[in-house]
Write an enzyme that holds these catalytic residues in place. Structure first.
Site, PDB file in Angstrom:
ATOM      1  N   ASP A  50     -98.542  44.830 -25.523  1.00  0.00           N
ATOM      2  CA  ASP A  50     -97.911  43.527 -25.749  1.00  0.00           C
ATOM      3  C   ASP A  50     -98.171  43.013 -27.153  1.00  0.00           C
ATOM      4  O   ASP A  50     -97.411  42.208 -27.686  1.00  0.00           O
ATOM      5  CB  ASP A  50     -98.385  42.524 -24.711  1.00  0.00           C
ATOM      6  CG  ASP A  50     -97.760  42.870 -23.375  1.00  0.00           C
ATOM      7  OD1 ASP A  50     -98.316  43.739 -22.680  1.00  0.00           O
ATOM      8  OD2 ASP A  50     -96.695  42.322 -23.051  1.00  0.00           O
ATOM      9  N   ARG A  79     -89.120  40.860 -18.175  1.00  0.00           N
ATOM     10  CA  ARG A  79     -90.508  40.966 -18.628  1.00  0.00           C
ATOM     11  C   ARG A  79     -90.700  42.286 -19.356  1.00  0.00           C
ATOM     12  O   ARG A  79     -89.788  43.095 -19.411  1.00  0.00           O
ATOM     13  CB  ARG A  79     -91.518  40.804 -17.479  1.00  0.00           C
ATOM     14  CG  ARG A  79     -91.124  41.318 -16.152  1.00  0.00           C
ATOM     15  CD  ARG A  79     -91.462  42.751 -15.728  1.00  0.00           C
ATOM     16  NE  ARG A  79     -92.502  43.425 -16.414  1.00  0.00           N
ATOM     17  CZ  ARG A  79     -92.388  44.651 -16.896  1.00  0.00           C
ATOM     18  NH1 ARG A  79     -91.248  45.331 -16.770  1.00  0.00           N
ATOM     19  NH2 ARG A  79     -93.387  45.251 -17.498  1.00  0.00           N
ATOM     20  N   GLN A 111     -96.310  45.562 -11.083  1.00  0.00           N
ATOM     21  CA  GLN A 111     -95.229  46.126 -11.910  1.00  0.00           C
ATOM     22  C   GLN A 111     -95.169  47.652 -11.789  1.00  0.00           C
ATOM     23  O   GLN A 111     -94.115  48.259 -11.952  1.00  0.00           O
ATOM     24  CB  GLN A 111     -95.418  45.743 -13.395  1.00  0.00           C
ATOM     25  CG  GLN A 111     -95.163  44.294 -13.714  1.00  0.00           C
ATOM     26  CD  GLN A 111     -96.439  43.468 -13.673  1.00  0.00           C
ATOM     27  OE1 GLN A 111     -97.374  43.795 -12.936  1.00  0.00           O
ATOM     28  NE2 GLN A 111     -96.491  42.395 -14.427  1.00  0.00           N
TER      29      GLN A 111
HETATM   30  O1  MRU Z   1     -96.551  40.655 -17.700  1.00  0.00           O
HETATM   31  P1  MRU Z   1     -95.583  41.734 -18.092  1.00  0.00           P
HETATM   32  O2  MRU Z   1     -94.997  42.450 -16.920  1.00  0.00           O
HETATM   33  O3  MRU Z   1     -94.542  41.232 -19.057  1.00  0.00           O
HETATM   34  O4  MRU Z   1     -96.486  42.763 -18.881  1.00  0.00           O
HETATM   35  C1  MRU Z   1     -95.902  43.917 -19.388  1.00  0.00           C
HETATM   36  C2  MRU Z   1     -96.887  44.848 -19.971  1.00  0.00           C
HETATM   37  O5  MRU Z   1     -98.060  44.582 -20.062  1.00  0.00           O
HETATM   38  C3  MRU Z   1     -96.336  46.132 -20.533  1.00  0.00           C
HETATM   39  O6  MRU Z   1     -97.249  47.158 -20.401  1.00  0.00           O
HETATM   40  C4  MRU Z   1     -96.056  45.915 -22.021  1.00  0.00           C
HETATM   41  O7  MRU Z   1     -95.254  44.794 -22.219  1.00  0.00           O
HETATM   42  C5  MRU Z   1     -95.450  47.074 -22.636  1.00  0.00           C
HETATM   43  S1  MRU Z   1     -93.739  47.108 -22.279  1.00  0.00           S
HETATM   44  C6  MRU Z   1     -92.948  48.379 -22.948  1.00  0.00           C
END
Ligand code: MRU
Length: 354
Positions: free
Chosen positions: A239, A48, A198
């Site tokens: 994202d 992820r 996370q």
């Molecule tokens: O749902 P996730 O864990 O994939 O979300 C990740 C995020 O929102 C991060 O902050 C984003 O991808 C930036 S990663 C360098």
């Protein structure tokens, strides 16, 4: 950390990832060879973070292409498109996924006159290049970001935008890693980041292993830390970033930006240009992933935390208004207001170098 976030084992035709759903308790490396396993790994967040999802998709699509038995371009392309569409359907928000898949498809379309074997060879090179570029982009983000920080700064971060979300360094954590290497004594506050934690599970894990002073806080404690004067900068990833500088990132980011503005703390977004989507005019054009209710009501606690049948709203991302963003740190430098102009200029600089 002697494991790969996301890598290709071409000899064994496998996507290699560390299973992020098992961290921090266990470090389990997965070698995924079947397409269905790769799709599931992205969907269930075993891999992820926007840049890591892009790299995993590129490798996944190369492996799918490698296994296609076809003599003609048309037959090959039909199966390639099906594999691409399956990967594109895994998660909707991180634009890096689509960016990587488009790059892979362009290789195929530009090579249509070539034998299928040669197309496969070029797809291998492109997937490897996408992974290598991610390392370089994150390192450059770290260098630009570090210029905005000072020894002893308290830095608040949200979700995981570190090495586990990329191939190396991370985006928001890259300036912290580079500063740490140079002897800067940062104090990092990691939001736990409900509902999937996370921050508590991944950010605190990777920073602590690297020896960075890290404190986990619940998401609702950020204002208290700011009132205490503990936070000199907020660094988050993204994202997808719209053409006007609106930033889509993990749910809760927007509230942090509002708090940062109230307390006069700079709010920086760290992201490679692969996260900028000039086709999205504003944040309203970005699709927000809705995830299962069970993540809110049942995960991480021994007993369910809400009455069975109670209504749940579980958007995985939110939009931070560009007016709240002090700067967007990319591999080409720091974009500032007006973002409509600065982001376009950075993307043009990138195209000119390609
Ligand atoms: O749902 P996730 O864990 O994939 O979300 C990740 C995020 O929102 C991060 O902050 C984003 O991808 C930036 S990663 C360098």
């Amino acid at each position: 950390m002697n494991f790969e976030t996301v890598a290709l084992d071409d000899k064994n035709s496998a996507l290699v990832i560390v299973d992020q759903t098992r961290l921090p308790g266990e470090v389990v490396t997965l070698r995924l060879t079947r397409q269905q396993e790769i799709l599931d790994a992205i969907r269930t967040l075993k891999v992820r973070g926007a840049p890591a999802i892009g790299v995993a998709a590129a490798i996944g699509l190369y492996l799918a292409a490698k296994s296609i038995c076809a003599d003609s371009f048309d037959a090959f392309y039909r199966e390639f498109r099906a594999a691409k569409e399956a990967l594109a359907a895994t998660r909707p928000t991180a634009v890096n996924l689509f960016w990587a898949l488009e790059r892979m498809e362009k290789v195929v379309l530009d090579s249509r006159e070539l034998p299928v074997l040669e197309i496969k060879r070029r797809l291998y090179s492109e997937a490897v290049a996408i992974r290598e570029e991610d390392i370089k982009m994150c390192r450059a983000i770290g260098e630009h970001g570090l210029k905005l920080l000072h020894d002893g700064d308290g830095i608040l971060t949200h979700c995981n935008a570190g090495r586990l979300a990329t191939v190396q360094y991370g985006t928001a954590l890259a300036p912290i890693y580079l500063g740490h290497e140079k002897g800067y004594r940062f104090r990092v506050f990691a939001d736990e980041t409900r509902p999937l934690l996370q921050g508590a599970r991944l950010t605190a894990f990777e920073l602590a292993l690297s020896g960075v002073d890290t404190t986990v806080i619940c998401d609702n404690m950020a204002a208290r830390g700011m009132q205490n004067g503990w936070v000199q900068a907020v660094l988050v990833g993204a994202d997808r970033i719209a053409a006007n500088g609106d930033v889509c990132n993990k749910i809760g980011t927007s509230a942090l930006a509002i708090l940062a503005q109230h307390y006069g703390i700079p709010f920086y977004v760290c992201a490679p240009t692969s996260t900028i989507d000039l086709n999205a005019a504003t944040g309203a054009d970005i699709p927000i992933e809705q995830r299962p209710d069970s993540e809110v009501t049942e995960m991480w606690f021994e007993q369910r935390m809400a009455l069975e049948g109670v209504k749940v709203y579980n958007p995985a991302f939110d939009i931070t208004d560009n007016a709240l963003v002090t700067g967007i740190i990319t591999e080409y430098g720091v974009a500032r207001q007006p973002y409509g102009e600065s982001l376009k200029a950075i993307c043009e600089q990138k195209s000119a170098q390609e």
